[in-house]
Design a protein around this motif. Structure first.
Motif, PDB file in Angstrom:
ATOM      1  N   ARG A   1     -51.921  13.804  -6.228  1.00 49.26           N
ATOM      2  CA  ARG A   1     -51.322  15.269  -6.214  1.00 49.26           C
ATOM      3  C   ARG A   1     -51.955  15.160  -7.616  1.00 49.26           C
ATOM      4  N   ASP A   2     -52.681  14.140  -8.962  1.00 50.32           N
ATOM      5  CA  ASP A   2     -53.224  14.902  -9.970  1.00 50.32           C
ATOM      6  C   ASP A   2     -54.530  15.210  -9.610  1.00 50.32           C
ATOM      7  N   ARG A   3     -55.840  14.297  -8.536  1.00 51.16           N
ATOM      8  CA  ARG A   3     -56.569  14.754  -8.178  1.00 51.16           C
ATOM      9  C   ARG A   3     -56.515  16.139  -7.933  1.00 51.16           C
ATOM     10  N   THR A   4     -55.700  16.624  -6.453  1.00 50.20           N
ATOM     11  CA  THR A   4     -55.653  17.918  -5.942  1.00 50.20           C
ATOM     12  C   THR A   4     -55.155  18.816  -7.160  1.00 50.20           C
ATOM     13  N   LEU A   5     -54.065  18.379  -7.869  1.00 48.88           N
ATOM     14  CA  LEU A   5     -53.958  19.701  -9.232  1.00 48.88           C
ATOM     15  C   LEU A   5     -55.515  19.918  -9.598  1.00 48.88           C
ATOM     16  N   GLN A   6     -55.638  18.753 -10.881  1.00 46.19           N
ATOM     17  CA  GLN A   6     -57.127  18.881 -11.172  1.00 46.19           C
ATOM     18  C   GLN A   6     -58.151  20.075 -10.503  1.00 46.19           C
ATOM     19  N   ILE A   7     -58.751  20.012  -8.821  1.00 48.19           N
ATOM     20  CA  ILE A   7     -59.342  20.980  -9.263  1.00 48.19           C
ATOM     21  C   ILE A   7     -58.734  21.695  -8.091  1.00 48.19           C
TER      22      ILE A   7
END
Ligand code: C2E
Ligand code: MG
Ligand code: MG
Ligand code: MG
Length: 283
Positions: free
Chosen positions: A162-168
């Motif tokens: 979630r966090d990584r995808t959201l960041q991108i």
């Protein structure tokens, strides 16, 4: 001599691995060669506004023009691309080719200066180092308005890290790119992600239209509109289906778009130009 020996050892090792894991090594190497031999093609399928009945954009869909076997569809090879390093090479090629084509059409057809281009992006590609910079450079190079580029991600992507995808997604969002969840309703996404993630468009999976599950279609549309999103209905094949959709969403047609064989099959670039030139209206 020694290199040759090593190479042969390498190949037999790879064969053994593919036997053990079920990984299709032959297809992998064939694909790798195909990319270098420029056998990959993009086809473009029109998206039509259900309000104006005019074409508003295209979705880029990959094909493999095989010199012996003819045209090969993504179902035959997309898995192996998405699970190997090929995804970076192909993914970048798709983005560049699609943006270049979009600019060409916007220039050639002033009436379609706001034409959009949707590109499918796989989960692993999204996590690629430098993807954001790459897309920014391509948009600059071809002078494409970022708002005209739509990235289609799947529910799996949304449900991943979630966090990584959201960041991108947020980094891409800063460029003003739009996002779309593809095949919505068939995966595992939770409704939570619909508000967490910067998603603009829900693409309702074609199985709902095929199975005439109008209550689901209506419910997804209602949810999308309540959240300020728009919908694209996939797989419209008949005038009956189109009429049904227009009835279902009669009060919110401005947020409804359609895609499917009724309007057009995916087209090669030349046929796409002819399609735009014909200025069709889909009543
Ligand atoms: P998708 O993104 O959901 O694309 C829609 C698929 O439905 C396309 O199949 C399209 O040809 C097909 N389609 C469109 N209208 C109709 C219709 O009215 N009836 C029916 N039965 N089918 C329709 P295609 O081109 O074979 O692509 C299959 C999938 O492969 C795509 O599904 C997408 O997930 C993936 N794909 C295609 N191109 C790319 C790409 O460049 N990158 C990535 N990562 N995936 C791709
Ligand atoms: Mg798609
Ligand atoms: Mg889809
Ligand atoms: Mg699909």
């Amino acid at each position: 001599e020694q290199t040759k020996l090593l190479e042969n050892q390498n190949i037999s090792l790879q064969k053994e691995i593919s036997n053990l894991t079920g990984f299709n090594w032959d297809l992998y190497t064939e694909l790798k060669d195909a990319i270098e031999a420029r056998q990959m093609r993009l086809f473009y399928q029109p998206l039509v506004s259900l309000e104006t009945n005019l074409i508003t954009g295209f979705e880029a869909l990959i094909r493999w023009q095989h010199p012996q076997k003819g045209m090969i569809y993504p179902v035959e090879f997309i898995d192996i691309i998405e699970t190997t390093d090929l995804v970076y090479l192909i993914g970048r090629w798709v983005i560049e080719t699609a943006c270049k084509q979009l600019k060409e059409w916007q220039k050639d057809f002033p009436k379609y200066a706001d034409l959009t281009m949707s590109v499918n992006v796989s989960t692993r590609q999204l996590a690629e180092f430098n993807l954001v910079e790459y897309i920014r450079d391509i948009l600059m190079q071809y002078q494409v308005n970022p708002h005209c580029l739509k990235l289609e991600i799947t529910e799996c992507t949304v449900m991943g890290d979630r966090d990584r995808t959201l960041q991108i997604l947020h980094q891409l969002r800063e460029l003003n790119i739009q996002f779309c969840i593809d095949d919505f309703g068939t995966g595992y996404s939770s409704l939570r992600r619909l508000t967490d993630f910067p998603i603009d468009i829900l693409k309702i999976d074609r199985s709902f239209i095929q199975n005439r599950e109008w209550i689901i279609v209506k419910a997804i549309g209602t949810l999308a509109f309540a959240l300020g999103k728009i919908i694209v209905v996939e797989g419209i094949e008949t005038t009956t289906q189109l009429a049904m959709l227009k009835k279902l969403f009669s009060s919110s047609l401005h947020g409804c778009y359609g895609q499917g064989y009724l309007f057009s099959q995916p087209l090669d670039a030349d046929s796409g130009s002819e399609f735009l030139a014909s200025e069709q209206v889909f009543e």
